[in-house]
Design a protein around this motif. Sequence first.
Motif, PDB file in Angstrom:
ATOM      1  N   UNK A 151       0.814  -1.216   0.000  1.00 17.24           N
ATOM      2  CA  UNK A 151       0.000   0.000   0.000  1.00 17.24           C
ATOM      3  C   UNK A 151       0.850   1.270   0.000  1.00 17.24           C
ATOM      4  N   UNK A 152       2.172   1.102  -0.010  1.00 17.50           N
ATOM      5  CA  UNK A 152       3.066   2.258  -0.057  1.00 17.50           C
ATOM      6  C   UNK A 152       3.206   2.989   1.256  1.00 17.50           C
ATOM      7  N   UNK A 153       2.960   2.326   2.383  1.00 22.19           N
ATOM      8  CA  UNK A 153       3.091   2.948   3.695  1.00 22.19           C
ATOM      9  C   UNK A 153       4.525   2.756   4.178  1.00 22.19           C
ATOM     10  N   UNK A 154       5.270   3.802   4.448  1.00 22.55           N
ATOM     11  CA  UNK A 154       6.710   3.640   4.696  1.00 22.55           C
ATOM     12  C   UNK A 154       7.101   3.127   6.078  1.00 22.55           C
ATOM     13  N   UNK A 155       6.237   3.312   7.104  1.00 23.87           N
ATOM     14  CA  UNK A 155       6.640   2.949   8.457  1.00 23.87           C
ATOM     15  C   UNK A 155       5.569   2.109   9.154  1.00 23.87           C
ATOM     16  N   UNK A 156       6.043   1.204  10.010  1.00 23.66           N
ATOM     17  CA  UNK A 156       5.183   0.481  10.937  1.00 23.66           C
ATOM     18  C   UNK A 156       5.454   1.000  12.348  1.00 23.66           C
ATOM     19  N   UNK A 157       4.396   1.189  13.109  1.00 24.67           N
ATOM     20  CA  UNK A 157       4.505   1.721  14.476  1.00 24.67           C
ATOM     21  C   UNK A 157       3.895   0.736  15.451  1.00 24.67           C
ATOM     22  N   UNK A 158       4.549   0.568  16.602  1.00 24.42           N
ATOM     23  CA  UNK A 158       4.070  -0.346  17.638  1.00 24.42           C
ATOM     24  C   UNK A 158       4.206   0.321  19.005  1.00 24.42           C
ATOM     25  N   UNK A 159       3.184   0.188  19.842  1.00 24.74           N
ATOM     26  CA  UNK A 159       3.316   0.479  21.267  1.00 24.74           C
ATOM     27  C   UNK A 159       3.652  -0.857  21.927  1.00 24.74           C
ATOM     28  N   UNK A 160       4.923  -1.103  22.173  1.00 19.83           N
ATOM     29  CA  UNK A 160       5.396  -2.435  22.522  1.00 19.83           C
ATOM     30  C   UNK A 160       5.424  -2.677  24.024  1.00 19.83           C
ATOM     31  N   UNK A 161       4.979  -3.856  24.411  1.00 16.96           N
ATOM     32  CA  UNK A 161       5.120  -4.295  25.795  1.00 16.96           C
ATOM     33  C   UNK A 161       6.572  -4.702  26.047  1.00 16.96           C
ATOM     34  N   UNK A 162       6.886  -4.940  27.304  1.00 22.54           N
ATOM     35  CA  UNK A 162       8.239  -5.396  27.634  1.00 22.54           C
ATOM     36  C   UNK A 162       8.550  -6.743  26.988  1.00 22.54           C
ATOM     37  N   UNK A 163       7.525  -7.578  26.795  1.00 22.74           N
ATOM     38  CA  UNK A 163       7.737  -8.870  26.148  1.00 22.74           C
ATOM     39  C   UNK A 163       8.021  -8.716  24.659  1.00 22.74           C
ATOM     40  N   UNK A 164       7.342  -7.751  24.019  1.00 24.90           N
ATOM     41  CA  UNK A 164       7.473  -7.585  22.569  1.00 24.90           C
ATOM     42  C   UNK A 164       8.704  -6.792  22.167  1.00 24.90           C
TER      43      UNK A 164
END
Length: 265
Positions: free
Chosen positions: A228-241
């Motif tokens: 889809x041409x989206x340049x970035x992935x964003x995550x609110x990551x837990x300590x496990x992730x």
Amino acid sequence: MDRDELIRVRAEYDARMRRGARADSAGARVERAGAVVRQTAAADGWNCVLWSDLDGTDADAEIAAQVAHYRERGVGEFEWKLYDHDRPADLGERLRAAGFVAEPPETLMVGRTADLAGLSVEPPEGITLRAVTDEAGVDLMMAVHAGAFGVERPRIRHMMLTLLREEPETIAAVVAMAGDTPVSAARMEMRPGTPFAGLWGGGTVPGWRGRGIYRLLVAHRARIAAGLGIPYLQVDASDDSRPILERLGFGVLGVTTPYLRTTGT
């Protein structure tokens, strides 16, 4: 990502995904109100202060104004999403003094979609991926959430069904199946015209962890975002992730803490 790129990406994230946020559903409204940007939705939607630009003289009054706003609209609980670079430096303390309760902090992480889409990840033996496109698929996701996190999530179920019905282009969700049993699930939310796709809800039930399924679902969603041409992935990551994501190439933009406030008091 090096430090300069991370600083630039964080500034873009603040500008596009917080100050310039778009509503996460057709029934929600995002608006600038004084020194904050907030989303107002129905009681079963996500009600949240997304961004603020406060100082030591106006913070307490602005906090009180947001509590009053959501109370007047009959919202029982709302969130103030605080980032560690938000001002003033003691904003978290001020929120707690105003009756907010802090949830566990999460690490805001971003990765380049093109890099992540190129990951070579094979499904573990016996695992197949099922795209979530209907109510039956959403219910499989909810079964994973209950098993992985130990909680029911009716608001997420409602949101997923609404988006699949009204804005299917903004959501991509997947369930990892072991035969007929759902063992892992995750979703990706995409706002048209924004450079970030958000990875949410990634979880695996006990007994299937440590086999690479989380990594598989990240790569799967990255390929969709790249297409889809989206340049970035964003995550609110837990300590496990977080350690998994760091090994995949995600960089840290900061820490975010959800502060929750009921409006009845």
